[in-house]
Design a protein around this motif. Structure first.
Motif, PDB file in Angstrom:
ATOM      1  N   GLY A 113     -30.605 -37.608  33.650  1.00  0.00           N
ATOM      2  CA  GLY A 113     -28.523 -37.527  32.678  1.00  0.00           C
ATOM      3  C   GLY A 113     -27.721 -36.628  33.380  1.00  0.00           C
ATOM      4  N   SER A 114     -28.351 -35.992  34.182  1.00  0.00           N
ATOM      5  CA  SER A 114     -27.352 -34.814  34.205  1.00  0.00           C
ATOM      6  C   SER A 114     -25.992 -35.198  35.789  1.00  0.00           C
ATOM      7  N   ILE A 115     -25.383 -33.740  36.515  1.00  0.00           N
ATOM      8  CA  ILE A 115     -24.265 -34.079  36.810  1.00  0.00           C
ATOM      9  C   ILE A 115     -25.488 -33.334  38.045  1.00  0.00           C
ATOM     10  N   LEU A 116     -25.053 -33.157  39.285  1.00  0.00           N
ATOM     11  CA  LEU A 116     -25.217 -31.948  39.700  1.00  0.00           C
ATOM     12  C   LEU A 116     -23.988 -31.938  41.119  1.00  0.00           C
ATOM     13  N   PHE A 117     -23.937 -30.062  40.502  1.00  0.00           N
ATOM     14  CA  PHE A 117     -22.505 -30.329  41.237  1.00  0.00           C
ATOM     15  C   PHE A 117     -22.448 -29.234  42.576  1.00  0.00           C
ATOM     16  N   SER A 118     -22.182 -29.613  43.448  1.00  0.00           N
ATOM     17  CA  SER A 118     -22.446 -28.981  44.968  1.00  0.00           C
ATOM     18  C   SER A 118     -21.604 -27.934  45.232  1.00  0.00           C
ATOM     19  N   PRO A 119     -22.053 -26.910  45.103  1.00  0.00           N
ATOM     20  CA  PRO A 119     -21.109 -25.571  45.737  1.00  0.00           C
ATOM     21  C   PRO A 119     -19.711 -25.116  46.251  1.00  0.00           C
ATOM     22  N   TYR A 120     -19.098 -25.197  46.301  1.00  0.00           N
ATOM     23  CA  TYR A 120     -17.360 -24.890  46.582  1.00  0.00           C
ATOM     24  C   TYR A 120     -17.127 -24.805  48.070  1.00  0.00           C
ATOM     25  N   ALA A 121     -16.975 -25.567  48.251  1.00  0.00           N
ATOM     26  CA  ALA A 121     -16.700 -25.600  49.826  1.00  0.00           C
ATOM     27  C   ALA A 121     -15.076 -25.777  50.479  1.00  0.00           C
ATOM     28  N   GLN A 122     -14.935 -25.147  51.825  1.00  0.00           N
ATOM     29  CA  GLN A 122     -13.706 -25.455  52.402  1.00  0.00           C
ATOM     30  C   GLN A 122     -13.699 -26.871  52.293  1.00  0.00           C
ATOM     31  N   SER A 123     -12.356 -27.379  52.115  1.00  0.00           N
ATOM     32  CA  SER A 123     -11.599 -29.043  51.941  1.00  0.00           C
ATOM     33  C   SER A 123     -10.252 -29.007  52.214  1.00  0.00           C
ATOM     34  N   ASP A 124     -10.117 -28.752  53.549  1.00  0.00           N
ATOM     35  CA  ASP A 124      -8.594 -29.376  54.043  1.00  0.00           C
ATOM     36  C   ASP A 124      -8.573 -31.005  54.081  1.00  0.00           C
ATOM     37  N   PHE A 125      -9.680 -31.113  54.989  1.00  0.00           N
ATOM     38  CA  PHE A 125     -10.009 -32.292  55.572  1.00  0.00           C
ATOM     39  C   PHE A 125     -10.867 -32.839  56.136  1.00  0.00           C
ATOM     40  N   MET A 126     -10.833 -34.132  55.947  1.00  0.00           N
ATOM     41  CA  MET A 126     -12.159 -34.858  55.688  1.00  0.00           C
ATOM     42  C   MET A 126     -11.772 -36.580  56.208  1.00  0.00           C
TER      43      MET A 126
END
Length: 135
Positions: free
Chosen positions: A23-36
């Motif tokens: 029932g939990s949601i795992l939150f990934s760590p902070y990340a560089q996020s300019d492009f995908m």
């Protein structure tokens, strides 16, 4: 910085389909996020996961990795992180920063998948020449 929006997202009924078995949601760590790059066959699922973060006020730097994970879990997509060359000093976006990327790629024997930033405002010919060097 990330906590408030992530808490709202975790309590949002629309997040139920992304929960772990417990029932939990795992939150990934902070990340560089300019492009995908998101292939079109995964775009609908990616947009759905991203919209859920947006609705709950989660900043992109905090939402990026979790949105990718949610998309991966729901669609069977895989993710790949490419080598990024960037510079956060006064050389950012300059020829010096590009030369650093060129030299670092040659020293390691592996190219960068992405270089950020080098703007077209420097002229298309110069821009093209630097990117040709990176190949």
């Amino acid at each position: 910085v990330c906590g408030g929006g992530q808490t709202r997202l975790a309590m949002d009924p629309e997040s139920a389909e992304y929960r772990e078995e417990d029932g939990s949601i795992l939150f990934s760590p902070y990340a560089q996020s300019d492009f995908m790059f998101v292939p079109t066959k995964f775009a609908t699922e990616f947009i759905k996961a991203a919209d859920l973060h947006l609705k709950n006020g989660v900043w992109i730097e905090c939402a990026f990795s979790t949105t990718v994970d949610m998309t991966r879990r729901k669609s069977g997509a895989t993710s790949y992180a490419t080598r990024l060359c960037t510079d956060f000093t006064g050389h950012r976006g300059s020829e010096g920063a590009m030369n650093f990327c060129v030299n670092a790629a040659h020293e390691k024997g592996t190219p960068f998948g992405f270089i950020h930033p080098y703007k077209l405002t420097r002229g298309i010919e110069q821009w093209a020449n630097f990117y040709d060097l990176m190949q």
